[in-house]
Design a protein around this motif. Structure first.
Motif: not given
Length: 843
Positions: A464, A467-468, A471-472, A493-494, A498
């Protein structure tokens, strides 16, 4: 606008705002942070780096570059002529220092210009560079009352004109339940800061560009310490999201209002879920299939669960799993799935009505979103490209290609992790079967299920965070133009990453495990000798329940609650290790140490993932709404505490709705109907039981159902090297074993082929999915149509306000017409008539 007043636009008000007595003037000396005069309140703070003293720093100016260049030329010419250089400093080092000084001078120039522009628009400024934080300067900003009035007119705020005495009475009665919170006034200040620009340089810069360029390091309003005691009272916080709106602004007020509505709606869902669970507990002793599995008289020998290491086993050893499965797999589960589908629709409709009511109460019915300003990063890149005279399109195309390649890669990593856990389960099961420890051999299923679920939870929590960040990073590569575009792209995206991370193991257990295993003597293998997993005799629903329970509780307790309590608290306490030092700091200095507010996306994301777990697989875990309710009661407290004590006060922002989150919620509620239909149809034994009872049962009961679901296998048909190493594990020689599947018998013409019962049950499964999906969606659409989006009292009040506005327009036009008529009748150019007595005489 107060909740008990009718409002009209300021432009139609007969009394100008400037003539009204301000709260500042009426309250006398200010409470809270003020300027050095003790009267003007600090409404906003900008921080910046304080430069070194002039005696230490080289004296330079952005308008006197030729002095440094002349000294460099003199040094170079001296060295060429063979003379002694006047200084031992390297010219390259001197040039580097000059560039640094030039950059600092450029920052000071822009800072001075921006502050002069702020004064021109009417704001009052005060600098504080002699504070207790070395290297940091504070620019305090105060907005006078006339500036607030002008901005209120510009923002088209409404003014109270008429009190509704019934609502006034209700408001006074409930006033003790609401903390006395001062309205969030820094919204107008920040609007002024966003509109103020630096225009004397090569390119214009606003506050976002100034922050991104390092001219200012932070911008924030100050916290009001009077709100802290009220935040610690749970009931007041639950009942006073109106106060949240006053303190934080409409956008955060809508979040707390939505979270409150969601938490309230979880109460009936939790009650019904507990009733369904208790029904399963009450009827477990009367469940005939469970009784047949647990009956020792049914001497049923089952085929091995793995090759070589596993041996034959008795069906009665799965008694505990069968009884536990009935708690979540019973006829009430179907009812609960339908109820939760309708519950999701009711929740969405209830929120739309509450949102409309809040829009009216908060004067947002005619609100139009203000112009979305450019992001600082976008402006900086545009500036750099403009100065270099380059085009951004090639880089953007390259970044889009990188996104298209990296985004599917992350989804592939998620599936690879799930596959790794599958291999772990297969390997650990074989290892435990080969163990000589009787305790380990007797608890193989529980050990494999529990440890695999915990491993999945740890991986989900770690991924998590990864992936955060991914995504950013992907969103930054796209260089979105505006803040709104950046936020929406980042959310999408997030959410995708997630969501796939959290639900991939659950989807595998629900729809793929046990579906492609083959049969004894013809199993399906992956990566050589790894045999695909089978479900227990009672199905995979129990394992799905365990995985969902551990994932949901683990994410809420560890990731959401523990991280929010532990990690931010440690970061905040670092600057305040010494209490004496903390007591000497001013309010704006204390707020400087708080973490920056990163937005509401993390808070919404937690709740959206939770909403998915509550609705998508609720057929396998009816206690999910109860755990979500308990978590949200804590979540409201943690969010309120975090926003007030752990991060800087957010900048007030107006919003009519919760934005893209509503679309995600609505999409999840639609997908939940389909997912639960497939869970009931393919994961549970609900359809096979119905088919057996009404098509194959001799007496119309469930007696004989277990035997009906088991097929026969001749142990002589094992593939070479796959037979059990210990065939006499049960104490006797096994010639025929049973396995769960619908296949032809050994004495038929086509042994081991899929039987007609299999195809009949498959047809019923698909028919149930179609019927369930269409019936539930039709009922949801009917509920959606039946409940109006706008409450009747609000629509009537809006209609009355429109009539009132028309009357005011008519009165204003009549007044203008009367003034024009009076002006025409009393025109100074009209000729005057002479009196008769003044006639001229004749001579």
């Amino acid at each position: 606008m107060s909740p008990f007043k009718t409002t009209i636009p300021l432009s139609l008000s007969s009394q100008p705002l400037n003539s009204l007595k301000s709260d500042e003037a009426a309250s006398g000396p200010k409470q809270g942070p003020t300027f050095q005069d003790g009267q003007r309140r600090v409404d906003y703070v900008l921080t910046y780096h304080v430069q070194k003293p002039q005696s230490v720093r080289r004296k330079t100016s952005r308008f006197a570059d030729y002095r440094i260049l002349r000294s460099l030329r003199r040094s170079l010419s001296t060295m060429r002529s063979g003379g002694t250089p006047p200084s031992k400093e390297d010219p390259e080092i001197a040039a580097h220092k000059h560039r640094l000084d030039y950059h600092e001078d450029d920052k000071r120039f822009r800072q001075t210009e921006f502050e002069d522009n702020l004064r021109e628009v009417g704001l009052e400024l005060e600098k504080d560079e002699g504070n207790k934080i070395p290297g940091i300067g504070f620019l305090k900003i105060h907005a006078p009352w006339n500036v607030l009035c002008r901005e209120a007119e510009f923002m088209k705020l409404k003014m109270p004109t008429k009190k509704v005495w019934i609502n006034l009475f209700i408001h006074k009665v409930t006033a003790p339940l609401h903390p006395k919170v001062e309205p969030n006034r820094p919204q107008n200040k920040y609007f002024l800061l966003k509109r103020t620009r630096c225009t004397k340089a090569k390119y214009t810069m606003g506050i976002t560009s100034l922050l991104g360029n390092g001219v200012y390091t932070a911008a924030y309003p100050l916290h009001d310490v009077s709100i802290l005691p009220h935040i610690s009272i749970p009931m007041r916080m639950l009942l006073s999201f109106l106060s949240c709106r006053k303190y934080f602004g409409e956008k955060i007020g809508l979040y707390f209002a939505w979270l409150g509505v969601y938490t309230q709606m979880l109460i009936p869902a939790a009650i019904v879920g507990v009733i369904v669970f208790l029904y399963g507990c009450a009827t477990v002793d009367n469940d005939i299939p469970s009784m047949e599995i647990c009956d020792p008289r049914n001497n049923i020998t089952m085929c091995p669960l793995c090759d070589r290491a596993c041996s034959y086993w008795k069906l009665k050893t799965a008694c505990g799993t069968a009884r536990a499965s009935h708690l979540f797999d019973n006829p009430a589960t179907v009812f609960f799935s339908i109820f939760m589908a309708l519950w999701a629709t009711m929740f969405m409709e209830h929120w739309k009505r509450r949102q409309m009511r809040l829009n009216y109460i908060w004067d947002l019915t005619g609100f139009e979103e203000e112009e979305d300003h450019h992001r600082a990063e976008y402006e900086i890149q545009v500036m750099q490209k403009t100065l270099k005279k380059q085009d951004m399109s090639p880089k953007v195309a390259h970044e889009v290609k990188g996104f298209l390649l990296s985004f599917p890669l992350q989804i592939g990593v998620t599936f690879a992790v799930v596959f790794g856990v599958i291999l772990y389960r297969i390997s650990i099961r074989a290892a435990l079967h080969m163990s000589s420890n009787p305790t380990a051999r007797s608890n193989i299923r529980a050990t494999v299920k529990g440890t695999a679920a915990v491993i999945n939870l740890v991986i989900i929590i770690i991924m998590d965070e990864v992936y955060g960040a991914v995504a950013r990073w992907l969103t930054l590569l796209e260089v979105p133009k505006t803040d709104k575009s950046f936020e929406e792209r980042l959310i999408i995206k997030t959410f995708v990453l997630k969501f796939a991370n959290a639900f991939s193991p659950i989807v595998y257990l629900a729809f793929f495990r046990g579906r492609m295993v083959g049969r004894p003597g013809d199993y399906v293998y992956v990566i050589g000798s790894y045999r695909m997993e089978e479900c227990a005799h009672a199905g995979c629903l129990m394992e799905l329940c365990i995985q969902l329970c551990i994932t949901m509780l683990g994410k809420q307790l560890i990731q959401n609650n523990l991280f929010e309590i532990g990690i931010p608290a440690r970061l905040i306490l670092l600057p305040f290790l010494f209490s004496d030092y903390n007591m000497t700091l001013e309010r704006h200095e204390k707020d400087h140490f708080l973490g920056p507010f990163v937005g509401l996306s993390p808070e919404y994301m937690e709740m959206i993932i939770q909403f998915g777990m509550v609705t998508l697989f609720v057929a396998s875990f009816p206690l999910a709404p109860l755990f979500a309710l308990l978590n949200n009661i804590i979540e409201i407290r943690l969010d309120a505490k975090k926003f007030v004590t752990e991060v800087r006060r957010p900048i007030a922002a107006r919003a009519k709705d919760i934005g893209i989150w509503y679309n995600l919620l609505r999409g999840l509620s639609k997908v939940a109907v389909i997912v639960n239909a497939f869970v009931i149809s393919f994961t549970s034994d609900f359809i096979p039981r119905l088919v057996y009872q009404y098509m194959y049962s001799p007496d119309g009961s469930m007696h004989g159902f277990v035997n009906h679901t088991l097929s026969y296998f001749n142990v002589s048909d094992f593939q070479p090297g796959t037979a059990p190493v210990q065939p006499m594990h049960l104490g006797y020689e096994v010639q025929i074993c049973r396995y769960k599947d619908y296949r032809e018998t050994l004495w038929s013409n086509t042994p081991y082929d899929l039987s007609k019962e299999f195809w009949a049950i498959l047809a019923c499964r698909l028919a149930f999915v179609i019927v369930f999906q269409n019936v539930v969606m039709l009922m949801s659409d009917f509920v959606d149509w039946l409940i109006p989006d706008i409450p009747k009292d609000i629509s009537l009040q809006i209609h009355k306000e429109k009539i009132l506005m028309v009357e005011l327009f008519m009165k204003e036009e009549e007044g203008k017409k009367l003034l024009r008529d009076n002006h025409t009748n009393q025109s100074p150019f009209q000729p005057r008539s002479r009196p008769a007595s003044h006639t001229p005489s004749k001579f």
